[in-house]
Design an enzyme around this catalytic site. Structure first.
Site, mmCIF file in Angstrom:
data_model
loop_
_atom_site.group_PDB
_atom_site.id
_atom_site.type_symbol
_atom_site.label_atom_id
_atom_site.label_comp_id
_atom_site.label_asym_id
_atom_site.label_seq_id
_atom_site.Cartn_x
_atom_site.Cartn_y
_atom_site.Cartn_z
ATOM 1 N N PHE A 1 1.215 -7.646 -46.477
ATOM 2 C CA PHE A 1 1.179 -9.059 -46.890
ATOM 3 C C PHE A 1 0.199 -9.215 -48.039
ATOM 4 O O PHE A 1 -0.943 -8.766 -47.956
ATOM 5 C CB PHE A 1 0.773 -9.969 -45.717
ATOM 6 C CG PHE A 1 0.912 -11.426 -46.061
ATOM 7 C CD1 PHE A 1 2.147 -12.051 -45.985
ATOM 8 C CD2 PHE A 1 -0.176 -12.166 -46.507
ATOM 9 C CE1 PHE A 1 2.296 -13.387 -46.345
ATOM 10 C CE2 PHE A 1 -0.038 -13.505 -46.865
ATOM 11 C CZ PHE A 1 1.197 -14.113 -46.774
ATOM 12 N N ASP B 1 -5.831 -4.178 -51.454
ATOM 13 C CA ASP B 1 -5.855 -5.606 -51.135
ATOM 14 C C ASP B 1 -6.836 -5.784 -49.980
ATOM 15 O O ASP B 1 -6.513 -5.509 -48.823
ATOM 16 C CB ASP B 1 -4.448 -6.073 -50.759
ATOM 17 C CG ASP B 1 -4.422 -7.542 -50.341
ATOM 18 O OD1 ASP B 1 -5.494 -8.098 -50.049
ATOM 19 O OD2 ASP B 1 -3.321 -8.115 -50.288
ATOM 20 N N LYS C 1 -10.468 -14.943 -49.121
ATOM 21 C CA LYS C 1 -10.815 -15.408 -47.769
ATOM 22 C C LYS C 1 -12.317 -15.581 -47.551
ATOM 23 O O LYS C 1 -12.872 -16.595 -47.922
ATOM 24 C CB LYS C 1 -10.197 -14.476 -46.728
ATOM 25 C CG LYS C 1 -8.655 -14.617 -46.653
ATOM 26 C CD LYS C 1 -8.105 -13.957 -45.436
ATOM 27 C CE LYS C 1 -6.592 -14.013 -45.332
ATOM 28 N NZ LYS C 1 -6.073 -15.221 -44.744
HETATM 29 C C1 LIG Z 1 -4.112 -8.996 -47.123
HETATM 30 C C2 LIG Z 1 -3.821 -10.356 -47.697
HETATM 31 N N1 LIG Z 1 -3.542 -10.461 -49.004
HETATM 32 C C3 LIG Z 1 -3.286 -11.645 -49.573
HETATM 33 C C4 LIG Z 1 -3.277 -12.808 -48.836
HETATM 34 C C5 LIG Z 1 -2.973 -14.115 -49.502
HETATM 35 O O1 LIG Z 1 -4.144 -14.855 -49.642
HETATM 36 P P1 LIG Z 1 -4.048 -16.419 -49.977
HETATM 37 O O2 LIG Z 1 -3.392 -17.059 -48.783
HETATM 38 O O3 LIG Z 1 -5.479 -16.831 -50.186
HETATM 39 O O4 LIG Z 1 -3.227 -16.544 -51.208
HETATM 40 C C6 LIG Z 1 -3.548 -12.742 -47.468
HETATM 41 C C7 LIG Z 1 -3.508 -13.970 -46.648
HETATM 42 O O5 LIG Z 1 -3.387 -13.940 -45.449
HETATM 43 C C8 LIG Z 1 -3.822 -11.483 -46.875
HETATM 44 O O6 LIG Z 1 -4.085 -11.364 -45.575
#
Ligand SMILES: Cc1ncc(COP(=O)(O)O)c(C=O)c1O
Length: 400
Positions: free
Chosen positions: A136, A221, A250
């Site tokens: 994700f 990520d 986050k």
């Molecule tokens: C690993 C990871 N990358 C990217 C995101 C996306 O972040 P945002 O919701 O701040 O765009 C998330 C959100 O849960 C995530 O867990």
């Protein structure tokens, strides 16, 4: 104006289905709703509120900066942004920082940078991105397509191209998929939304080696795993691997929206003036809160505390399992913990989340079969005890 949950259905786009109650106040890892009911927060705003709610130092930072200057855009820079970037550079492999507002935007920047870097340094057709099933990375069209869940990316028409997905922890699959046309491999060092699944140490080392062999950039990520979540400042620090690009969001702002993409000077050169940008990225209010949160998290005591609380959480989950025999696996790192339900209870994760809310506990799920916990890094033992007492009540209710 009277505000109730019913107003959500009246005025909001129906892409969320929020809980029946509206939280109005929080302190540490406790939250109160409109009716004055209290909750223990094991969700942390989805791994965001690293220092809990209304942390005095974050409130002061926000108030202090709020009296000075909020926003100037990137036509000017600002002091909090520069201090935050310097702290990120000093604490990590990175030499350069791009500030933005959300995890998706940080990943969008990372993918665009990887494409440009590879085109500039190698060839026009070195644009392929390899990512992982169940991964994700956000909800912009590029990042949601890089994510490995077609349920999130289907139904919006033609997708951005040249993105391949393979199974997580499958090095042979990566070896087969990667080539000199690969510009980047995008990976979570621990898949959060995908079920709280850790990358195996040999796999992650193998990913690094294959990227090196094919001149592909390795993008970590760390939107969910970053800023102390796993007990390391960044999860890569607990591996023997250093990425080329890292994204963090986050917990970076402790609840104030902010994100960053970190990289080296050499790679950063490919985003020259005018190639990428954001109106709000590096906003002074956000950066003032983030630099304060970063200082508080980046201490030996806080990070050691996360590892210690991981043991406390896992011990509580093991006790629950002795009582109810409902978990097939208890896993995760630091305070990003997953409890996978046995086959008998598959599909019940959301029911437990709802029952937990009724019992006064906020938790998360990661798919239909995994309970997920991502509390504040400074959650107290007393809050953990109380939370698990409530979880016990909730599970008894669901299983009865
Ligand atoms: C690993 C990871 N990358 C990217 C995101 C996306 O972040 P945002 O919701 O701040 O765009 C998330 C959100 O849960 C995530 O867990």
């Amino acid at each position: 104006m009277a505000v109730s949950r019913a107003l959500f259905d009246e005025v909001m786009v129906p892409n969320y289905a929020p809980s029946a109650v509206i939280p109005v106040r929080g302190k540490g890892s406790r939250v109160w709703d409109q009716q004055g009911n209290n909750y223990i927060d094991f969700a942390g705003g989805i791994a965001v509120n690293c220092l809990g709610h209304a942390h005095p130092a974050l409130v002061s930072a926000l108030k202090e900066q709020g009296e000075k200057i909020w926003h100037v855009s990137n036509i000017w820079t600002n002091e909090p942004a520069l201090r935050l970037a310097k702290k990120l550079v000093d604490a990590t492999f990175a030499e350069k920082v791009f500030l933005t507002n959300s995890g998706a935007e940080a990943n969008e920047a990372a993918l665009k940078l990887a494409r440009r870097y590879s085109i500039e340094h190698f060839s026009e057709d070195k644009v392929e991105i390899i990512a992982f099933n169940q991964g994700f990375h956000g909800r912009t069209f590029f990042t949601v397509t890089a994510g490995g869940q077609s349920a999130y990316s289907d139904g919006f028409g033609p997708k951005p191209g040249a993105i391949t997905h393979i199974n997580y922890n499958d090095l042979a699959a990566l070896e087969a998929a990667i080539s000199d046309k690969t510009c980047a491999v995008l990976i979570e060092p621990l898949q959060g939304e995908g079920g709280v699944i850790s990358a195996e140490p040999d796999f992650i080392k193998g990913v690094r080696a294959l990227c090196d062999k094919h001149n592909a950039l390795l993008i970590f990520d760390e939107v969910q795993t970053g800023v102390g979540r796993t007990g390391e400042l960044y999860a890569y620090m607990g591996t023997e691997v250093v990425p080329d690009i890292l994204t963090t969001a986050k917990a970076l702002g402790g609840g104030f929206p902010i994100a960053a993409m970190l990289t080296t000077t050499k790679i950063a050169q490919s985003l020259k003036v005018g190639t990428h940008g954001s109106t709000y990225g590096g906003n002074a209010l956000a950066c003032a809160v983030a630099e304060t949160a970063f200082d508080l998290v980046n201490t030996t005591a806080m990070l050691a505390g996360v590892k210690q609380k991981e043991q406390v959480f896992k011990a509580h989950l093991a006790t629950l399992n002795e009582q109810f025999n409902l978990f097939a696996d208890i896993r995760g790192k630091g305070l990003l913990i997953g409890a996978e339900l046995t086959e008998q209870y598959h599909g019940k994760a959301r029911d437990i989340l709802v029952a937990a809310a009724s019992a006064g506990l906020m938790i998360l799920v990661a798919g239909p079969n995994v309970l997920r916990f991502a509390p504040a890094l400074n959650i107290t033992d007393e809050e953990i005890e109380l939370g698990f007492a409530r979880l016990t009540t909730a599970i008894a209710e669901v299983l009865k």
